[in-house]
Design a protein around this motif. Structure first.
Motif, PDB file in Angstrom:
ATOM      1  N   UNK A 337       0.826  -1.207   0.000  1.00 44.17           N
ATOM      2  CA  UNK A 337       0.000   0.000   0.000  1.00 44.17           C
ATOM      3  C   UNK A 337       0.861   1.259   0.000  1.00 44.17           C
ATOM      4  N   UNK A 338       1.824   1.340   0.913  1.00 42.85           N
ATOM      5  CA  UNK A 338       2.689   2.517   0.960  1.00 42.85           C
ATOM      6  C   UNK A 338       3.554   2.655  -0.276  1.00 42.85           C
ATOM      7  N   UNK A 362      -6.833  14.230  -7.144  1.00 40.34           N
ATOM      8  CA  UNK A 362      -6.295  13.134  -6.338  1.00 40.34           C
ATOM      9  C   UNK A 362      -6.893  13.132  -4.936  1.00 40.34           C
ATOM     10  N   UNK A 363      -7.093  14.329  -4.382  1.00 37.61           N
ATOM     11  CA  UNK A 363      -7.732  14.414  -3.075  1.00 37.61           C
ATOM     12  C   UNK A 363      -9.215  14.105  -3.151  1.00 37.61           C
ATOM     13  N   UNK A 364      -9.867  14.574  -4.235  1.00 37.15           N
ATOM     14  CA  UNK A 364     -11.308  14.389  -4.384  1.00 37.15           C
ATOM     15  C   UNK A 364     -11.719  12.942  -4.533  1.00 37.15           C
ATOM     16  N   UNK A 365     -10.870  12.108  -5.143  1.00 38.67           N
ATOM     17  CA  UNK A 365     -11.230  10.710  -5.347  1.00 38.67           C
ATOM     18  C   UNK A 365     -11.347   9.977  -4.013  1.00 38.67           C
ATOM     19  N   UNK A 366     -10.725  10.515  -2.969  1.00 38.70           N
ATOM     20  CA  UNK A 366     -10.800   9.860  -1.659  1.00 38.70           C
ATOM     21  C   UNK A 366     -12.209   9.916  -1.068  1.00 38.70           C
ATOM     22  N   UNK A 390      -6.354  -3.648  -3.039  1.00 40.35           N
ATOM     23  CA  UNK A 390      -4.970  -3.774  -3.499  1.00 40.35           C
ATOM     24  C   UNK A 390      -4.879  -4.442  -4.872  1.00 40.35           C
ATOM     25  N   UNK A 391      -5.721  -5.423  -5.128  1.00 39.23           N
ATOM     26  CA  UNK A 391      -5.698  -6.087  -6.433  1.00 39.23           C
ATOM     27  C   UNK A 391      -6.106  -5.121  -7.547  1.00 39.23           C
ATOM     28  N   UNK A 392      -7.138  -4.308  -7.294  1.00 37.59           N
ATOM     29  CA  UNK A 392      -7.559  -3.319  -8.295  1.00 37.59           C
ATOM     30  C   UNK A 392      -6.484  -2.256  -8.512  1.00 37.59           C
ATOM     31  N   UNK A 393      -5.847  -1.819  -7.424  1.00 35.03           N
ATOM     32  CA  UNK A 393      -4.787  -0.808  -7.547  1.00 35.03           C
ATOM     33  C   UNK A 393      -3.625  -1.350  -8.377  1.00 35.03           C
ATOM     34  N   UNK A 422      -5.894   2.701  -3.366  1.00 37.76           N
ATOM     35  CA  UNK A 422      -4.852   2.654  -2.346  1.00 37.76           C
ATOM     36  C   UNK A 422      -5.231   3.470  -1.116  1.00 37.76           C
ATOM     37  N   UNK A 423      -5.965   4.558  -1.302  1.00 38.60           N
ATOM     38  CA  UNK A 423      -6.488   5.304  -0.159  1.00 38.60           C
ATOM     39  C   UNK A 423      -7.469   4.440   0.629  1.00 38.60           C
ATOM     40  N   UNK A 424      -8.303   3.694  -0.087  1.00 36.91           N
ATOM     41  CA  UNK A 424      -9.218   2.764   0.570  1.00 36.91           C
ATOM     42  C   UNK A 424      -8.455   1.696   1.334  1.00 36.91           C
ATOM     43  N   UNK A 425      -7.366   1.228   0.739  1.00 36.42           N
ATOM     44  CA  UNK A 425      -6.544   0.217   1.400  1.00 36.42           C
ATOM     45  C   UNK A 425      -5.978   0.746   2.711  1.00 36.42           C
TER      46      UNK A 425
END
Length: 542
Positions: A337-338, A362-366, A390-393, A422-425
């Motif tokens: 993730x990191x 990038x911030x808005x997608x969170x 993680x698989x989708x990322x 990745x933010x979701x992760x």
């Protein structure tokens, strides 16, 4: 009475919990600013060689590169009184007299000329910041178990304010890197303590809501940063602006109560009782708080208090099979993730879109990402959510390899989608990890697992340098790592609607039902088998 029932008696969904989340969440705005600060303070504008001091007046002719654009690291070698036409092919030399920058803002790149042969120092500065977070995760986890979550949180606030302000006044790149290392060190203490304190004061049903809420504080911080960077084009003032508020957070941290679990398990039950009664009064349950007694707390928590006297080292995370499996799988998920997140988050300049607008996107997608994460971890569970994100990322990062550079919109869409996953992760991991490790070793487990995301984020800028060999190499590495991390998450147990494990025995009991059910099935099959009696000569079994 379990610990969760103890919290419920004084109110686990009252005004105190709201104030608690706000006090812990406000500094998260600033954490987002510091994590992503070098997007703006280390931005690289268009540049070219300065002419020699004795060059003749008139238009300065630059050699052209293979891409049809002027070279950024070379200039022609010719006498000062010579004048060459645009198509002249002469001898070239490095930029011996520095560079001229085409930009309305300054940065550490323009101040210390971190371009051409020195461009790797820019990536090194970000890696050193991440190294500070890594070292902080290793050291502050143990200190937090020994001295408490609140002292580490308060000291980390103060250190971030002081070191961040120091970075703004750095006279050299070396001193800037030292201060940024200390910034990263303090951020690690803030992150670990914030997660633990926010989870331990909440009911089981509110843990997912709390984790998602803290994630939204980080998201809002990502919106604030491009606005601040646009309004403050001087990197030193921008650095100072995002650091000063932490002096106020340091002062406000005295209103944040210590972890109740830590106080009880550390033999500070009288103080824990006092805070419990204060929380009960704050939540309008003063009578319930008065009914609590020191003897009642000690009696109901006797098992946990006894086990807390046994000190666990990091070795236990790898010695006990269940903990070893969890630690290895979580470490892979944190690392991936990191590693992948910062490859996208810190690579905003690479997509050829306006820096401020893309950072807002990038911030808005969170916002939708964290909402979907909340729904997913609440209904599908932590285990499934972690693996899918993680698989989708990983898939979206690998897809970037096959998209031409001139298709900027498609590349940006893939990057934004990957960054959202990745933010979701991250949101899921913070909650999931705190729920998996038992209280007696939770902070140490969080520190060890979280350490790997810092290793990944520290390596990400260095891996980007491999793009100078082949442009697709970084995305192959980042995408593959994310897929491996998502696959590892499939081997973790589910924690949805389960109370936090207090001891290692509690954690082991989660796996017993699976073993017992298998044994029951085997026993049932055995009972259905009719043993055959031996038959005499000439007789059939019937």
């Amino acid at each position: 009475m379990t610990f969760s029932e103890l919290i419920d008696r004084v109110g686990s969904k009252g005004p105190f919990q709201l104030l608690h989340v706000v006090l812990l969440g406000l500094p998260v705005f600033g954490i987002a600013n510091h994590n992503l600060l070098q997007i703006f303070t280390a931005s690289t504008p268009e540049h070219h060689c300065r002419p020699p001091p004795n060059a003749s007046a008139g238009p300065w002719v630059l050699p052209m590169g293979l891409n049809g654009k002027p070279e950024t690291c070379l200039r022609f070698v010719y006498p000062s009184n010579a004048s060459l036409p645009n198509d002249t092919q002469g001898a070239t030399e490095p930029c011996l007299d520095g560079w001229a920058y085409v930009s309305t803002r300054d940065s550490i790149v323009t101040e210390w000329d971190l371009v051409c042969n020195s461009n790797k120092l820019k990536e090194m500065a970000q890696s050193i910041f991440m190294a500070g977070i890594l070292v902080g995760g290793i050291l502050l986890g143990d200190l937090s178990d020994r001295f408490g979550r609140k002292p580490i949180l308060s000291c980390s606030y103060f250190l971030l304010a002081a070191s961040g302000s120091g970075a703004a006044f750095s006279p050299t790149l070396a001193s800037y890197m030292v201060f940024r290392f200390l910034c990263g060190f303090s951020i690690s203490g803030i992150s670990l303590s914030t997660v633990i304190l926010s989870v331990e004061w909440m009911s089981t049903q509110l843990r997912a809501v709390t984790s998602t809420s803290l994630g939204y504080f980080y998201t809002i911080g990502q919106f604030i940063l491009p606005g601040l960077a646009y309004a403050i084009p001087q990197w030193r003032w921008l650095q100072l602006t995002v650091s000063i508020p932490f002096f106020a957070f340091f002062a406000a941290s005295w209103w944040v109560p210590e972890s109740l679990r830590w106080m009880i398990l550390s033999g500070k039950s009288p103080k824990a009782l006092k805070i419990l009664r204060w929380v009960a009064t704050f939540n309008g349950r003063k009578e319930e708080g008065e009914k609590l007694s020191l003897e009642e707390i000690k009696l109901n928590m006797q098992k946990e208090i006894t086990l807390a006297k046994v000190k666990y080292s990091r070795a236990v995370l790898f010695r006990i099979p269940i903990l070893r499996r969890m630690t290895l799988c979580l470490s892979l998920a944190w690392f991936a993730t990191g590693f992948a997140y910062y490859s996208l988050a810190m690579g905003v300049e690479e997509f050829g879109v306006n820096l401020y607008i893309l950072q807002l996107i990038f911030g808005g997608v969170d916002i939708p990402a964290k909402l979907i994460t909340f729904l997913s971890i609440s209904y599908l569970g932590r285990h499934t959510t972690q693996a899918i994100t993680l698989l989708l990322a990983g898939g979206s990062i690998l897809a970037l390899i096959f998209v031409p550079l001139d298709l900027r919109t498609l590349r940006t869409v893939l990057a934004v989608f990957g960054k959202g996953c990745l933010s979701s992760s991250f949101s899921c991991l913070f909650l999931y990890t705190s729920e998996l490790f038992p209280t007696v070793i939770r902070q140490t487990g969080m520190g060890v697992s979280n350490m790997w995301t810092r290793v990944g984020s520290m390596m990400a800028p260095l891996v980007k340098i491999t793009g100078e060999v082949k442009p697709f190499i970084p995305n192959v590495i980042f995408g593959t790592a994310a897929i491996v991390g998502g696959s590892a998450a499939l081997f973790l147990p589910e924690t949805r609607n389960r109370p936090l494990p207090e001891t290692i025995e509690d954690l082991e009991s989660w796996f017993l039902p699976e073993k017992e059910s298998k044994q029951e099935v085997e026993a049932e099959k055995a009972s259905q088998m009719i043993p055959l009696k031996p038959c005499g000569p000439g007789l059939s079994p019937s």
